[in-house]
Write a protein that holds these residues in place. Structure first.
Motif, PDB file in Angstrom:
ATOM      1  N   ARG A   1      -1.858  -1.724  -0.988  1.00 21.84           N
ATOM      2  CA  ARG A   1      -1.471  -0.775  -2.123  1.00 21.84           C
ATOM      3  C   ARG A   1      -1.963   0.710  -2.010  1.00 21.84           C
ATOM      4  O   ARG A   1      -1.320   1.637  -2.131  1.00 21.84           O
ATOM      5  CB  ARG A   1      -1.382  -1.346  -3.383  1.00 21.84           C
TER       6      ARG A   1
ATOM      7  N   ILE B   1      -1.219   2.297   1.794  1.00 25.01           N
ATOM      8  CA  ILE B   1       0.272   2.677   2.094  1.00 25.01           C
ATOM      9  C   ILE B   1       0.559   4.145   1.606  1.00 25.01           C
ATOM     10  O   ILE B   1       1.285   4.742   2.304  1.00 25.01           O
ATOM     11  CB  ILE B   1       1.129   1.765   1.375  1.00 25.01           C
ATOM     12  N   LYS B   2      -0.288   4.743   0.786  1.00 26.45           N
ATOM     13  CA  LYS B   2      -0.256   6.066   0.470  1.00 26.45           C
ATOM     14  C   LYS B   2      -0.967   7.030   1.302  1.00 26.45           C
ATOM     15  O   LYS B   2      -0.928   8.267   1.173  1.00 26.45           O
ATOM     16  CB  LYS B   2      -0.787   6.237  -0.975  1.00 26.45           C
TER      17      LYS B   2
ATOM     18  N   SER C   1      -0.688   4.395   6.675  1.00 27.54           N
ATOM     19  CA  SER C   1       0.461   3.848   6.171  1.00 27.54           C
ATOM     20  C   SER C   1       1.548   3.266   7.014  1.00 27.54           C
ATOM     21  O   SER C   1       2.209   2.083   6.662  1.00 27.54           O
ATOM     22  CB  SER C   1       1.297   5.039   5.265  1.00 27.54           C
TER      23      SER C   1
ATOM     24  N   GLN D   1       2.420  -0.660   6.650  1.00 29.49           N
ATOM     25  CA  GLN D   1       3.751  -0.974   6.648  1.00 29.49           C
ATOM     26  C   GLN D   1       4.248  -1.994   7.600  1.00 29.49           C
ATOM     27  O   GLN D   1       4.869  -3.125   7.516  1.00 29.49           O
ATOM     28  CB  GLN D   1       4.937  -0.113   6.408  1.00 29.49           C
TER      29      GLN D   1
ATOM     30  N   GLU E   1       8.247  -8.560  -0.370  1.00 35.07           N
ATOM     31  CA  GLU E   1       7.427  -7.109   0.130  1.00 35.07           C
ATOM     32  C   GLU E   1       7.153  -6.621  -1.345  1.00 35.07           C
ATOM     33  O   GLU E   1       6.193  -5.698  -1.372  1.00 35.07           O
ATOM     34  CB  GLU E   1       8.688  -6.411   0.745  1.00 35.07           C
ATOM     35  N   SER E   2       7.896  -6.789  -2.319  1.00 40.00           N
ATOM     36  CA  SER E   2       7.796  -6.123  -3.504  1.00 40.00           C
ATOM     37  C   SER E   2       6.332  -6.484  -4.180  1.00 40.00           C
ATOM     38  O   SER E   2       5.751  -5.546  -5.109  1.00 40.00           O
ATOM     39  CB  SER E   2       8.885  -6.660  -4.800  1.00 40.00           C
TER      40      SER E   2
ATOM     41  N   ARG F   1       4.117  -3.404  -3.665  1.00 40.32           N
ATOM     42  CA  ARG F   1       4.145  -1.904  -4.496  1.00 40.32           C
ATOM     43  C   ARG F   1       3.948  -2.030  -5.824  1.00 40.32           C
ATOM     44  O   ARG F   1       3.458  -2.822  -6.537  1.00 40.32           O
ATOM     45  CB  ARG F   1       5.754  -1.819  -4.451  1.00 40.32           C
TER      46      ARG F   1
END
Length: 116
Positions: A85, A88-89, A94, A98, A112-113, A116
Motif C-alpha cells: 500500500r 504503490i505510491k 509502483s 503492481q 486486488e482491493s 488499496r
C-alpha cells in the motif's frame, strides 16, 4: 537487461549473502531463495525484512520474490499488504508492486482491493 539463471543456495550461504554490503548479491540471494528455498516461512521472513531496506533495488527484489512465492506456492503472507500500500505510491517502486499484486491475485484467491 539479460536473463540470468539463478542457482539454488544453501540456507547458510543465503544467510551470509543477505548481510552482504553488495546490493547485487543481496538481490540475487532474495530471488534465489524465493525460487528454490523449501522453507517458505523463512523465505517470507527474509523478504519481509528486506522490504524495509533503504536500497530500492533490494526492496524491488523483495517485492519480486514475494510475487514468485505466490506464483510457486499459490499463497502469500498478508503482512506484505501495508508495504505494498505504501510502495504503490512510490514512483520508483509502483510498477513492480503492481506487477506483484497482479501475480498474487492471479495465482492465489486474493482480491486486488485488499491492497488499496
Amino acid at each position: 537487461m539479460d536473463y540470468e539463471e539463478i542457482d539454488a543456495l544453501s540456507q547458510e550461504e543465503a544467510k551470509r549473502n543477505l548481510s552482504n554490503k553488495d546490493s547485487r548479491i543481496v538481490v540475487i540471494t532474495l530471488l534465489s531463495i524465493a525460487l528454490h528455498e523449501p522453507d517458505r516461512d523463512w523465505t517470507e521472513k527474509q523478504c519481509l525484512e528486506h522490504l524495509k531496506h533503504s536500497n530500492d533495488r533490494i526492496k524491488y527484489a523483495a517485492i519480486l520474490s514475494i510475487a514468485h512465492i505466490a506464483r510457486i506456492d499459490r499463497q502469500f503472507n498478508k503482512c506484505v499488504i501495508p508495504f505494498f500500500r505504501e510502495y504503490i505510491k512510490n514512483p520508483e517502486l509502483s510498477g513492480r508492486v503492481q506487477d506483484a499484486i497482479d501475480d498474487i491475485c492471479m495465482f492465489t484467491d486474493t482480491e486486488e482491493s485488499i491492497f488499496r
